[in-house]
Scaffold this motif. Structure first.
Motif, PDB file in Angstrom:
ATOM      1  N   TYR A  44     -42.607   0.125 -14.854  1.00  0.00           N
ATOM      2  CA  TYR A  44     -42.875   0.493 -16.248  1.00  0.00           C
ATOM      3  C   TYR A  44     -44.328   0.937 -16.411  1.00  0.00           C
ATOM      4  N   ILE A  45     -44.496   2.104 -17.023  1.00  0.00           N
ATOM      5  CA  ILE A  45     -45.827   2.658 -17.282  1.00  0.00           C
ATOM      6  C   ILE A  45     -46.010   2.734 -18.798  1.00  0.00           C
ATOM      7  N   PRO A  46     -46.852   1.901 -19.373  1.00  0.00           N
ATOM      8  CA  PRO A  46     -46.980   1.840 -20.838  1.00  0.00           C
ATOM      9  C   PRO A  46     -47.469   3.155 -21.439  1.00  0.00           C
ATOM     10  N   ASP A  47     -47.076   3.378 -22.684  1.00  0.00           N
ATOM     11  CA  ASP A  47     -47.601   4.520 -23.440  1.00  0.00           C
ATOM     12  C   ASP A  47     -49.123   4.498 -23.437  1.00  0.00           C
ATOM     13  N   GLY A  48     -49.724   5.673 -23.269  1.00  0.00           N
ATOM     14  CA  GLY A  48     -51.173   5.788 -23.376  1.00  0.00           C
ATOM     15  C   GLY A  48     -51.948   5.425 -22.130  1.00  0.00           C
ATOM     16  N   THR A  49     -51.256   5.112 -21.024  1.00  0.00           N
ATOM     17  CA  THR A  49     -51.959   4.806 -19.780  1.00  0.00           C
ATOM     18  C   THR A  49     -52.778   6.013 -19.338  1.00  0.00           C
ATOM     19  N   GLY A 100     -42.505   8.112 -16.871  1.00  0.00           N
ATOM     20  CA  GLY A 100     -43.139   8.888 -15.805  1.00  0.00           C
ATOM     21  C   GLY A 100     -43.850  10.130 -16.295  1.00  0.00           C
ATOM     22  N   GLY A 101     -44.867   9.939 -17.127  1.00  0.00           N
ATOM     23  CA  GLY A 101     -45.577  11.089 -17.677  1.00  0.00           C
ATOM     24  C   GLY A 101     -46.730  11.561 -16.818  1.00  0.00           C
ATOM     25  N   PHE A 102     -46.605  11.484 -15.492  1.00  0.00           N
ATOM     26  CA  PHE A 102     -47.730  11.860 -14.637  1.00  0.00           C
ATOM     27  C   PHE A 102     -47.599  13.260 -14.055  1.00  0.00           C
ATOM     28  N   PHE A 103     -46.901  14.142 -14.751  1.00  0.00           N
ATOM     29  CA  PHE A 103     -46.740  15.525 -14.300  1.00  0.00           C
ATOM     30  C   PHE A 103     -47.498  16.460 -15.239  1.00  0.00           C
ATOM     31  N   GLY A 104     -48.301  17.348 -14.640  1.00  0.00           N
ATOM     32  CA  GLY A 104     -49.091  18.297 -15.411  1.00  0.00           C
ATOM     33  C   GLY A 104     -48.656  19.726 -15.167  1.00  0.00           C
ATOM     34  N   GLU A 105     -49.555  20.666 -15.429  1.00  0.00           N
ATOM     35  CA  GLU A 105     -49.227  22.087 -15.330  1.00  0.00           C
ATOM     36  C   GLU A 105     -49.122  22.580 -13.891  1.00  0.00           C
ATOM     37  N   ASP A 106     -49.748  21.879 -12.949  1.00  0.00           N
ATOM     38  CA  ASP A 106     -49.746  22.280 -11.545  1.00  0.00           C
ATOM     39  C   ASP A 106     -48.410  21.891 -10.906  1.00  0.00           C
ATOM     40  N   MET A 107     -47.477  22.837 -10.792  1.00  0.00           N
ATOM     41  CA  MET A 107     -46.140  22.520 -10.305  1.00  0.00           C
ATOM     42  C   MET A 107     -46.132  22.181  -8.810  1.00  0.00           C
ATOM     43  N   LEU A 108     -47.075  22.735  -8.040  1.00  0.00           N
ATOM     44  CA  LEU A 108     -47.138  22.354  -6.630  1.00  0.00           C
ATOM     45  C   LEU A 108     -47.527  20.880  -6.492  1.00  0.00           C
ATOM     46  N   CYS A 128     -40.716   9.836 -20.266  1.00  0.00           N
ATOM     47  CA  CYS A 128     -41.634   9.221 -21.219  1.00  0.00           C
ATOM     48  C   CYS A 128     -41.124   7.841 -21.596  1.00  0.00           C
ATOM     49  N   TYR A 129     -41.977   7.098 -22.305  1.00  0.00           N
ATOM     50  CA  TYR A 129     -41.560   5.838 -22.909  1.00  0.00           C
ATOM     51  C   TYR A 129     -41.381   6.097 -24.417  1.00  0.00           C
ATOM     52  N   ASN A 130     -41.408   5.090 -25.230  1.00  0.00           N
ATOM     53  CA  ASN A 130     -40.966   5.215 -26.624  1.00  0.00           C
ATOM     54  C   ASN A 130     -41.790   6.190 -27.471  1.00  0.00           C
ATOM     55  N   LYS A 131     -43.103   6.233 -27.268  1.00  0.00           N
ATOM     56  CA  LYS A 131     -43.931   7.095 -28.116  1.00  0.00           C
ATOM     57  C   LYS A 131     -43.858   8.561 -27.718  1.00  0.00           C
ATOM     58  N   GLY A 132     -43.364   8.832 -26.519  1.00  0.00           N
ATOM     59  CA  GLY A 132     -43.304  10.203 -26.047  1.00  0.00           C
ATOM     60  C   GLY A 132     -44.640  10.677 -25.497  1.00  0.00           C
TER      61      GLY A 132
END
Length: 306
Positions: A44-49, A100-108, A128-132
């Motif tokens: 679990y990765i909390p919102d806002g990490t 799992g919000g650890f993805f950015g614009e760099d697709m590679l 994402c978690y609850n807050k999006g």
């Protein structure tokens, strides 16, 4: 019932937070239940990490240190490895990622992260978690999936990871189901038709999961059940019955959410009580269907997808 599988628990995150191990007496998912047990341990990765991937790696590393204390515990990367583990008297487990919000614009870079997750035994991931976040709207948000979120979801599917809609709001969940023909499940959600809670999913979404040969893990959280007061096992069985009425014999599963929820049915206090749930499901639906709900559907999905 001999085999039980669970699509979601927060046990390792709780161990990390307490700096404890699987002997922690406060845990719901305790050691050595009286059945063969396949567990998905969610990270679990909390919102806002601020650095979510570093946070993931910290919990993962701690979790693997915990697991090394127990020689019977075996991380499995396929259904075949799960079968081998049970044959050897071992206890198989897999991982999920919650938030799992650890993805950015760099697709590679995103592809490298996805491959790393797969190698580490992650089978299921929510964006994402609850807050999006910048990828998708969670159950406390009103916005849907972003263009980047859709690209990331397609990439994750291509890398063999399954997308979890349990913490998406209905708008994002509908977009995910429209986007993906398969590799999409709800690991720990209940029926919105029975309890209008934003963490539950609609009949239309359940039917889309059925069409995609996914999974729906029923959650033990009191607040997601239909009971007005203290929830009981019978309230949980109502949700199983509803999914089955929609044609969900092949997707219905367990997503208990143990160690991540504050209130469970009084007669289902922890993992060991799944024996009682198994007996109740067998009485209600027969032995064959009870086995599919408790283990068979989860295992069949893993055999096809992992």
């Amino acid at each position: 019932m001999e085999f039980y599988g669970d699509l979601h628990c927060d046990t390792l995150w709780k161990c990390y937070r307490h700096q404890s191990n699987l002997e922690d007496p406060s845990l719901d998912v305790k050691r050595n239940p009286p059945f063969k047990h396949l567990q998905t341990y969610a990270i679990y990765i909390p919102d806002g990490t601020k650095d979510p991937y570093a946070y993931f790696r910290a919990i993962y590393t701690y979790g693997e240190e915990v697991m090394r204390r127990y020689p019977d515990m075996r991380l499995c990367l396929s259904g075949k490895e799960i079968d081998e583990a049970f044959t050897k008297g071992e206890t198989p487990y897999i991982y999920g990622v919650e938030g799992g919000g650890f993805f950015g614009e760099d697709m590679l870079k995103n592809e490298r992260i996805a491959k790393d997750l797969k190698k580490r035994g992650v089978a299921f991931i929510s964006l994402c978690y609850n807050k999006g976040n910048h990828l998708a709207g969670g159950t406390e948000a009103e916005f849907g999936m972003s263009a980047l979120g859709k690209k990331v979801a397609l990439m994750l599917r291509a890398e063999g990871l399954t997308l979890d809609i349990s913490h998406l709001n209905h708008r994002s969940a509908d977009q995910m189901l429209e986007l993906l023909p398969d590799h999409v499940i709800a690991t720990h959600s209940n029926c919105y038709a029975l309890k209008a809670h934003p963490r539950n999913i609609t009949d239309a979404q359940i039917q889309e999961l059925i069409r995609r040969k996914g999974l729906m893990g029923v959650n033990f959280c009191h607040y997601f059940l239909s009971a007005p007061a203290d929830a009981k096992m019978a309230d949980l069985i109502d949700h199983f019955r509803h999914i089955l009425k929609l044609g969900g014999e092949s997707i219905t599963a367990i997503g208990g959410d143990f160690d991540g929820i504050s209130r469970v049915p009084a007669d289902l206090p922890d993992l060991h009580a799944l024996v009682d749930l198994g007996a109740a499901l067998e009485k209600e639906f027969g032995a064959e269907l009870a086995h599919r709900i408790l283990y068979g559907n989860m295992k069949n999905y893993i055999d096809r997808v992992l």
